[in-house]
Design a protein around this motif. Structure first.
Motif, PDB file in Angstrom:
ATOM      1  N   ASP A 352       0.880  -1.166   0.000  1.00 42.05           N
ATOM      2  CA  ASP A 352       0.000   0.000   0.000  1.00 42.05           C
ATOM      3  C   ASP A 352       0.920   1.219   0.000  1.00 42.05           C
ATOM      4  O   ASP A 352       2.134   1.092   0.135  1.00 42.05           O
ATOM      5  N   LEU A 353       0.352   2.392  -0.177  1.00 37.82           N
ATOM      6  CA  LEU A 353       1.189   3.578  -0.362  1.00 37.82           C
ATOM      7  C   LEU A 353       2.133   3.845   0.800  1.00 37.82           C
ATOM      8  O   LEU A 353       3.208   4.414   0.621  1.00 37.82           O
ATOM      9  N   ASP A 354       1.724   3.423   1.987  1.00 37.29           N
ATOM     10  CA  ASP A 354       2.591   3.675   3.144  1.00 37.29           C
ATOM     11  C   ASP A 354       3.776   2.741   3.225  1.00 37.29           C
ATOM     12  O   ASP A 354       4.645   2.921   4.075  1.00 37.29           O
ATOM     13  N   GLY A 355       3.777   1.718   2.368  1.00 40.24           N
ATOM     14  CA  GLY A 355       4.916   0.815   2.382  1.00 40.24           C
ATOM     15  C   GLY A 355       4.644  -0.499   3.070  1.00 40.24           C
ATOM     16  O   GLY A 355       5.549  -1.307   3.250  1.00 40.24           O
ATOM     17  N   LYS A 356       3.401  -0.723   3.435  1.00 37.42           N
ATOM     18  CA  LYS A 356       3.089  -1.992   4.069  1.00 37.42           C
ATOM     19  C   LYS A 356       2.831  -3.029   2.970  1.00 37.42           C
ATOM     20  O   LYS A 356       2.059  -2.797   2.044  1.00 37.42           O
ATOM     21  N   GLU A 357       3.493  -4.176   3.148  1.00 38.48           N
ATOM     22  CA  GLU A 357       3.292  -5.213   2.135  1.00 38.48           C
ATOM     23  C   GLU A 357       1.939  -5.863   2.352  1.00 38.48           C
ATOM     24  O   GLU A 357       1.684  -6.446   3.408  1.00 38.48           O
ATOM     25  N   VAL A 358       1.057  -5.752   1.377  1.00 39.66           N
ATOM     26  CA  VAL A 358      -0.287  -6.311   1.574  1.00 39.66           C
ATOM     27  C   VAL A 358      -0.484  -7.667   0.909  1.00 39.66           C
ATOM     28  O   VAL A 358      -1.369  -8.425   1.281  1.00 39.66           O
ATOM     29  N   GLU A 359       0.337  -7.959  -0.096  1.00 44.01           N
ATOM     30  CA  GLU A 359       0.209  -9.278  -0.730  1.00 44.01           C
ATOM     31  C   GLU A 359       1.526  -9.731  -1.295  1.00 44.01           C
ATOM     32  O   GLU A 359       2.367  -8.900  -1.642  1.00 44.01           O
ATOM     33  N   ASN A 360       1.651 -11.035  -1.399  1.00 45.31           N
ATOM     34  CA  ASN A 360       2.885 -11.576  -1.913  1.00 45.31           C
ATOM     35  C   ASN A 360       2.567 -12.840  -2.702  1.00 45.31           C
ATOM     36  O   ASN A 360       2.000 -13.776  -2.166  1.00 45.31           O
ATOM     37  N   TRP A 361       2.857 -12.821  -4.001  1.00 44.80           N
ATOM     38  CA  TRP A 361       2.606 -14.014  -4.803  1.00 44.80           C
ATOM     39  C   TRP A 361       3.926 -14.739  -5.001  1.00 44.80           C
ATOM     40  O   TRP A 361       4.808 -14.286  -5.739  1.00 44.80           O
ATOM     41  N   LYS A 362       4.049 -15.837  -4.319  1.00 42.73           N
ATOM     42  CA  LYS A 362       5.310 -16.564  -4.360  1.00 42.73           C
ATOM     43  C   LYS A 362       5.364 -17.527  -5.529  1.00 42.73           C
ATOM     44  O   LYS A 362       4.393 -17.720  -6.242  1.00 42.73           O
ATOM     45  N   GLY A 363       6.517 -18.136  -5.664  1.00 44.89           N
ATOM     46  CA  GLY A 363       6.692 -19.087  -6.748  1.00 44.89           C
ATOM     47  C   GLY A 363       7.327 -18.370  -7.924  1.00 44.89           C
ATOM     48  O   GLY A 363       7.721 -17.224  -7.821  1.00 44.89           O
ATOM     49  N   GLN A 364       7.411 -19.040  -9.042  1.00 43.80           N
ATOM     50  CA  GLN A 364       8.056 -18.410 -10.187  1.00 43.80           C
ATOM     51  C   GLN A 364       7.062 -17.525 -10.943  1.00 43.80           C
ATOM     52  O   GLN A 364       6.294 -17.984 -11.762  1.00 43.80           O
ATOM     53  N   ARG A 365       7.100 -16.219 -10.622  1.00 49.67           N
ATOM     54  CA  ARG A 365       6.147 -15.289 -11.236  1.00 49.67           C
ATOM     55  C   ARG A 365       6.828 -14.332 -12.189  1.00 49.67           C
ATOM     56  O   ARG A 365       6.198 -13.755 -13.060  1.00 49.67           O
ATOM     57  N   THR A 366       8.115 -14.083 -11.936  1.00 55.39           N
ATOM     58  CA  THR A 366       8.804 -13.101 -12.763  1.00 55.39           C
ATOM     59  C   THR A 366      10.280 -13.464 -12.836  1.00 55.39           C
ATOM     60  O   THR A 366      10.761 -14.314 -12.096  1.00 55.39           O
ATOM     61  N   LEU A 367      10.996 -12.826 -13.735  1.00 56.50           N
ATOM     62  CA  LEU A 367      12.434 -13.044 -13.855  1.00 56.50           C
ATOM     63  C   LEU A 367      13.151 -11.756 -13.476  1.00 56.50           C
ATOM     64  O   LEU A 367      12.531 -10.708 -13.339  1.00 56.50           O
ATOM     65  N   ARG A 368      14.446 -11.842 -13.379  1.00 56.05           N
ATOM     66  CA  ARG A 368      15.223 -10.674 -13.004  1.00 56.05           C
ATOM     67  C   ARG A 368      15.047  -9.543 -14.028  1.00 56.05           C
ATOM     68  O   ARG A 368      14.971  -8.370 -13.680  1.00 56.05           O
ATOM     69  N   ILE A 369      14.992  -9.906 -15.287  1.00 59.83           N
ATOM     70  CA  ILE A 369      14.737  -8.889 -16.308  1.00 59.83           C
ATOM     71  C   ILE A 369      13.337  -9.137 -16.842  1.00 59.83           C
ATOM     72  O   ILE A 369      13.088 -10.084 -17.580  1.00 59.83           O
TER      73      ILE A 369
END
Lengths: 552, 122
Positions: A352-369
């Motif tokens: 959220d805008l204040d910097g609180k992590e509200v969700e986290n999708w784990k696993g292979q979702r993205t690459l470094r680039i």
């Protein structure tokens, strides 16, 4: 009256036939099958003319052509001209049976109109049924509106019931009887609520139901002309104007002058000027993301953090980071209340805008680039999650879709309408994928050069009809999206062009960023420039500066 | 400079000795043949990533004439080996489309524990 003359056979014969039919409305139509269809009659009479074709290709039937012109004249309100055309050409717009049918509807001769319906020449029984239903439904409502409840009930029972498609339909109609009598008894019937539609409206509905061979559809000529204009416009690969006027006098064909081809500005001295230098990142900035209202900018330092900046003041509003893994991409949620970010542990997280992590999708979702795109409804998140595949996951429905490619993917971008994805491959090659509904490959664009860098491409131009890309040969490449044709190569840069951005509100302006350390603004090759506000350009030009010269 | 595009490999990785860019995996070595070049050992790989290719050349090797292209690390441009584009002799066709990484140019696991009559090449 006299005899039929040779030079006017059709119309005279038609008039005779009409009189014959009108004379015996109830019996001859049904008891004489050979004359049962007046359309047959007309066909026989016009046999000689029916095969006549006009036009250089010989595909336009003269009878049809004249009929749609007559129809257009009537639609435009030129009744006299329409009637005159029918007479002069000897080609009646409607068969006499249809004319009779139309009059019967407008006069409210329900029973007769249903009878005529059966003799018009409809091959499809269900059409006859549906049309009869519409007519009798009108009769029912008109009776109700006239206060004739008992007659309405009788009509419903004897004439309509067997035509109802479902018991629901019958029940709905019956309920009108109940509510009517209820309203009457309460005595609140000084406000007349007419249930029946107007008769011309009924006629229009019937017209839409009947096949076009029986009754020429409304506005058919306009439809054909619009089709031709659309085809011309689509075939025009250089079409890039804001105005929508296409003349009927000549085929539409734009010249290359509508495509940006001239450098308007190099660097930041000119109409587009440097607004802010955003300092703070310690690592190169790999991506940026504008908020929907263009008021804030997100930037991502590679494997470092994401920063949020206020566009007008240049102030850093917030730094988002994780203790441990670094962030690799950033994206705004469309409502501006959350921020998405790819992490170098392959997950994607939401703050959220204040910097609180509200969700986290784990696993292979993205690459470094990888790029990160979020659809305008905030539901789908897209990123490159494998060497040759892009993941599109719906965070609400918790479902996933995948685009599988045949080569390594380097970057991608989402179209403004969120229905297409432009994917850059190592080839180099650019693939256009449709992601609305079924995922499928739509087009391929080739010609540009790439061996080492991430080269970005984008949609652009009027209605995003073009695809533009950078290239390691220092040029900007522009293709016509629909035809895949390469229509422009813009020269000027002296180093690899890594990123391009087409102004979303000015289809004649394009920006590019290069290893020669400059940004170039491209425009039309004419001296008549439209003056556009800085803000609009800034939303694109600025984003490239940040990303590619490592400068803040 | 533009952003260099590189893929990250997982497992036993061979990487460029200067800039550590990933190049290949141990699993992708075609182990039947042992190669030797002037700097020492070299391995034949099925798949190599993050390299750029040079100009085609006809090179006469121990095993005959081949058409090869040199391969360079995208990260720093140093030469890491070559790729076989064509072989003039039937017996050498198996190499076509495959890559050679010179052991001297890369960091990674040592191989060659088997000694079952593997051929020495190039």
């Amino acid at each position: 009256m006299g005899g039929v003359e040779d030079d006017e056979p059709a119309s005279k014969r038609m008039k005779l036939a009409c009189r014959e039919l009108k004379g015996n409305p109830n019996d001859s139509l049904l008891s004489e099958p050979s004359f049962g269809s007046s359309r047959d009659l007309m066909a026989r009479l016009l046999q000689s003319e029916e095969d006549e074709v006009i036009g250089s290709k010989g595909v336009i039937k003269k009878v049809e052509f004249v009929q749609i012109i007559a129809k257009a004249l009537y639609s435009l309100g030129y009744k006299k001209s329409g009637a005159h055309l029918e007479e002069e050409s000897g080609i009646p717009l409607h068969s006499s049976a249809v004319n009779m049918f139309m009059h019967q509807i407008l006069d409210g001769n329900w029973g007769e109109s249903v009878a005529t319906l059966h003799s018009i020449g409809l091959k499809d029984e269900s059409t006859v049924k549906s049309a009869s239903f519409l007519i009798l439904e009108q009769k029912f409502f008109e009776l109700l509106d006239g206060g004739k409840v008992m007659d309405a009930l009788k009509t419903l029972r004897t004439e309509i019931a067997h035509l109802c498609a479902s018991s629901n339909q019958l029940r709905e109609l019956s309920s009108n009887l109940v509510s009517f009598s209820h309203g009457a008894s309460v005595g609140s019937s000084n406000q007349v609520n007419l249930r029946a539609k107007s008769r011309p409206k009924l006629l229009q509905e019937l017209q839409e139901l009947l096949p076009p061979t029986i009754m020429v559809p409304e506005r058919r000529l306009e439809q054909l002309v619009e089709q031709a204009l659309t085809l011309q416009r689509d075939a025009c690969v250089f079409h890039n104007s804001l105005d929508r006027e296409i003349s009927l006098y000549t085929d539409h064909q734009c010249g290359r002058d509508q495509i940006p081809s001239r450098t308007l500005q190099v660097g930041t001295n000119g109409e587009v000027s440097l607004k802010h230098k955003l300092s703070g990142h310690h690592k190169p900035v790999s991506s940026v993301s504008w908020s929907s209202d263009d008021g804030k900018l997100l930037t991502c330092g590679v494997e470092e953090s994401v920063r949020c900046w206020d566009v007008s003041s240049g102030e850093c509003l917030h730094v988002y980071e994780k203790s441990g893994p670094g962030l690799v991409s950033c994206g705004w949620s469309p409502d501006g209340k959350s921020i998405f970010s790819g992490v170098n542990d392959r997950s994607i997280c939401m703050w959220d805008l204040d910097g609180k992590e509200v969700e986290n999708w784990k696993g292979q979702r993205t690459l470094r680039i990888s790029d990160l795109e979020i659809t305008r409804d905030g539901k789908q998140i897209m990123s490159i999650f494998k060497e040759t595949a892009i993941l599109l996951f719906d965070r609400e429905a918790k479902s996933e879709r995948v685009i599988e490619e045949d080569q390594t993917i380097t970057s991608f971008s989402l179209s403004r309408d969120n229905r297409y994805l432009l994917v850059n491959l190592v080839g180099p090659e650019i693939h256009l994928w449709n992601i609305d509904g079924d995922i499928n490959l739509v087009a391929k664009y080739k010609g540009h050069k790439r061996t080492r860098f991430v080269i970005k491409s984008c949609f652009g131009g009027s209605e995003q009809a073009f695809v533009a890309s950078g290239s390691e040969d220092s040029q900007v490449y522009i293709w016509h999206r629909g035809s895949e044709e390469l229509i422009g190569k813009l020269s000027g840069h002296s180093g690899s062009v890594n990123c391009v951005s087409w102004n979303p509100v000015n289809p004649h302006m394009l920006a590019s960023a290069s290893d020669d350390g400059t940004i170039r603004i491209w425009g039309l090759n004419s001296h008549l420039q439209q003056h556009k506000k800085l803000q609009q350009v800034h939303s694109n030009g600025g984003s490239m500066a940040a990303a590619y010269n490592g400068r803040t | 400079m533009g952003r260099i595009f590189t893929l990250d490999l997982e497992g036993n990785v061979y990487s460029c000795k200067y800039c550590h860019t990933h190049l290949a995996l141990f699993e992708d070595i075609l182990s039947k043949v042992r190669f030797l070049c002037k700097h020492g050992e070299a391995y034949l790989f099925d798949k190599v990533v993050n390299v750029m290719v040079g100009e085609k050349e006809e090179r006469n090797m121990l095993t005959g004439m081949h058409t090869v292209v040199d391969i360079f690390c995208v990260g720093c441009g140093s030469i890491v080996g070559w790729k076989y584009e064509a072989a003039h002799e039937e017996s050498q066709q198996y190499k076509v489309g495959k890559f050679i990484l010179e052991r001297f140019q890369v960091l990674g696991p040592n191989t060659w524990s088997h000694d079952d009559g593997s051929d020495v090449e190039d």
